[in-house]
Design a protein around this motif. Structure first.
Motif, PDB file in Angstrom:
ATOM      1  N   GLY A 101      45.605  44.199  36.756  1.00  0.00           N
ATOM      2  CA  GLY A 101      45.484  45.817  36.406  1.00  0.00           C
ATOM      3  C   GLY A 101      43.953  46.534  36.759  1.00  0.00           C
ATOM      4  O   GLY A 101      43.837  47.425  35.950  1.00  0.00           O
ATOM      5  N   LEU A 102      43.136  45.572  37.371  1.00  0.00           N
ATOM      6  CA  LEU A 102      41.695  45.865  37.352  1.00  0.00           C
ATOM      7  C   LEU A 102      41.786  46.957  38.726  1.00  0.00           C
ATOM      8  O   LEU A 102      42.213  46.792  39.845  1.00  0.00           O
ATOM      9  CB  LEU A 102      40.980  44.805  37.649  1.00  0.00           C
ATOM     10  CG  LEU A 102      39.460  44.983  37.965  1.00  0.00           C
ATOM     11  CD1 LEU A 102      39.028  45.588  36.688  1.00  0.00           C
ATOM     12  CD2 LEU A 102      38.724  43.979  38.328  1.00  0.00           C
ATOM     13  N   LYS A 103      41.551  48.397  38.291  1.00  0.00           N
ATOM     14  CA  LYS A 103      41.377  49.346  39.341  1.00  0.00           C
ATOM     15  C   LYS A 103      40.062  49.063  40.203  1.00  0.00           C
ATOM     16  O   LYS A 103      39.078  48.175  39.625  1.00  0.00           O
ATOM     17  CB  LYS A 103      41.279  50.581  38.774  1.00  0.00           C
ATOM     18  CG  LYS A 103      42.709  50.814  38.040  1.00  0.00           C
ATOM     19  CD  LYS A 103      42.391  52.401  37.419  1.00  0.00           C
ATOM     20  CE  LYS A 103      43.934  52.788  36.827  1.00  0.00           C
ATOM     21  NZ  LYS A 103      44.048  53.850  36.298  1.00  0.00           N
ATOM     22  N   PRO A 104      39.809  49.584  41.332  1.00  0.00           N
ATOM     23  CA  PRO A 104      38.587  49.616  42.039  1.00  0.00           C
ATOM     24  C   PRO A 104      37.222  49.770  40.931  1.00  0.00           C
ATOM     25  O   PRO A 104      37.402  50.792  40.538  1.00  0.00           O
ATOM     26  CB  PRO A 104      38.644  50.318  43.164  1.00  0.00           C
ATOM     27  CG  PRO A 104      39.788  50.582  43.492  1.00  0.00           C
ATOM     28  CD  PRO A 104      40.748  50.429  41.814  1.00  0.00           C
ATOM     29  N   THR A 105      36.323  48.678  40.910  1.00  0.00           N
ATOM     30  CA  THR A 105      35.248  48.692  39.971  1.00  0.00           C
ATOM     31  C   THR A 105      34.036  48.396  40.694  1.00  0.00           C
ATOM     32  O   THR A 105      33.978  47.483  41.445  1.00  0.00           O
ATOM     33  CB  THR A 105      35.549  47.780  38.659  1.00  0.00           C
ATOM     34  OG1 THR A 105      36.936  48.162  38.309  1.00  0.00           O
ATOM     35  CG2 THR A 105      34.366  47.946  37.669  1.00  0.00           C
TER      36      THR A 105
ATOM     37  N   GLU B 153      38.774  45.020  43.071  1.00  0.00           N
ATOM     38  CA  GLU B 153      39.963  45.500  42.412  1.00  0.00           C
ATOM     39  C   GLU B 153      40.693  44.139  42.479  1.00  0.00           C
ATOM     40  O   GLU B 153      40.897  43.342  43.314  1.00  0.00           O
ATOM     41  CB  GLU B 153      40.567  46.698  43.163  1.00  0.00           C
ATOM     42  CG  GLU B 153      41.265  46.233  44.451  1.00  0.00           C
ATOM     43  CD  GLU B 153      41.794  47.665  44.868  1.00  0.00           C
ATOM     44  OE1 GLU B 153      42.830  48.168  44.284  1.00  0.00           O
ATOM     45  OE2 GLU B 153      41.412  48.025  45.840  1.00  0.00           O
ATOM     46  N   ASN B 154      41.787  44.288  41.522  1.00  0.00           N
ATOM     47  CA  ASN B 154      42.721  43.054  41.293  1.00  0.00           C
ATOM     48  C   ASN B 154      43.960  44.004  40.691  1.00  0.00           C
ATOM     49  O   ASN B 154      44.067  43.591  39.401  1.00  0.00           O
ATOM     50  CB  ASN B 154      42.403  42.003  40.530  1.00  0.00           C
ATOM     51  CG  ASN B 154      43.397  40.898  40.545  1.00  0.00           C
ATOM     52  OD1 ASN B 154      44.569  40.934  40.728  1.00  0.00           O
ATOM     53  ND2 ASN B 154      42.745  39.479  40.413  1.00  0.00           N
TER      54      ASN B 154
END
Length: 160
Positions: A23-27, A18-19
């Protein structure tokens, strides 16, 4: 100039990343490392590998990969694979068009990867832009991928 780039047995792994700054949710992402057989470049024997990182496969577990094909856009389009090969003191982009997964025995997964090396991007113009299609075997640790998949399932909105 043409290089003889031949992959050895590769490695498949998975992780949740995640970042929040972008705006990167846990992926859940998969990663592939493809060590290359030693080759000669500029008169010296070289050892390097192709790294394919941040691969989204639209599956949650390794059991769903066999027999599936996945197409990817070229960097920088969303969904691209972050691929590179370190050669000539730089990371040269490697674009992946398709990965087709074949048979799986629970610890090894056959795959065909269609890729393109862009050596010109970082100045190795004598090597050019080279396409390849590799039939490879990917080793993996089912427990490691299962653990990443379990972690991914714990986050709301991830693949179910």
């Amino acid at each position: 100039m043409t290089l003889a780039l031949n992959p050895a047995k590769g490695r498949l792994g998975a992780r949740v990343f995640e970042n929040p700054h972008i705006g990167l949710k846990p992926t859940l992402f998969y990663d592939i490392e493809l060590p290359l057989e030693p080759f000669v470049y500029e008169g010296e024997l070289r050892r390097t590998s192709v790294r394919l990182d941040f691969i989204t496969l639209d599956v949650i577990g390794w059991q769903e990969l066999a027999g599936r094909s996945f197409d990817f856009p070229k960097n920088p389009a969303p969904g691209y694979i972050d691929g590179s090969i370190y050669l000539g003191d730089v990371h040269n982009p490697v674009h992946v068009g398709t990965i087709h997964f074949g048979q799986c025995d629970g610890r090894q997964l056959a795959a065909r990867i269609e890729l393109m090396f862009d050596f010109e991007y970082e100045g190795l113009v004598e090597l050019g832009v080279v396409g390849a299609s590799w039939d490879i075997v990917l080793e993996f640790d089912p427990d490691q991928i299962d653990a990443a998949a379990t972690e991914a399932r714990d986050f709301t909105g991830l693949i179910s």
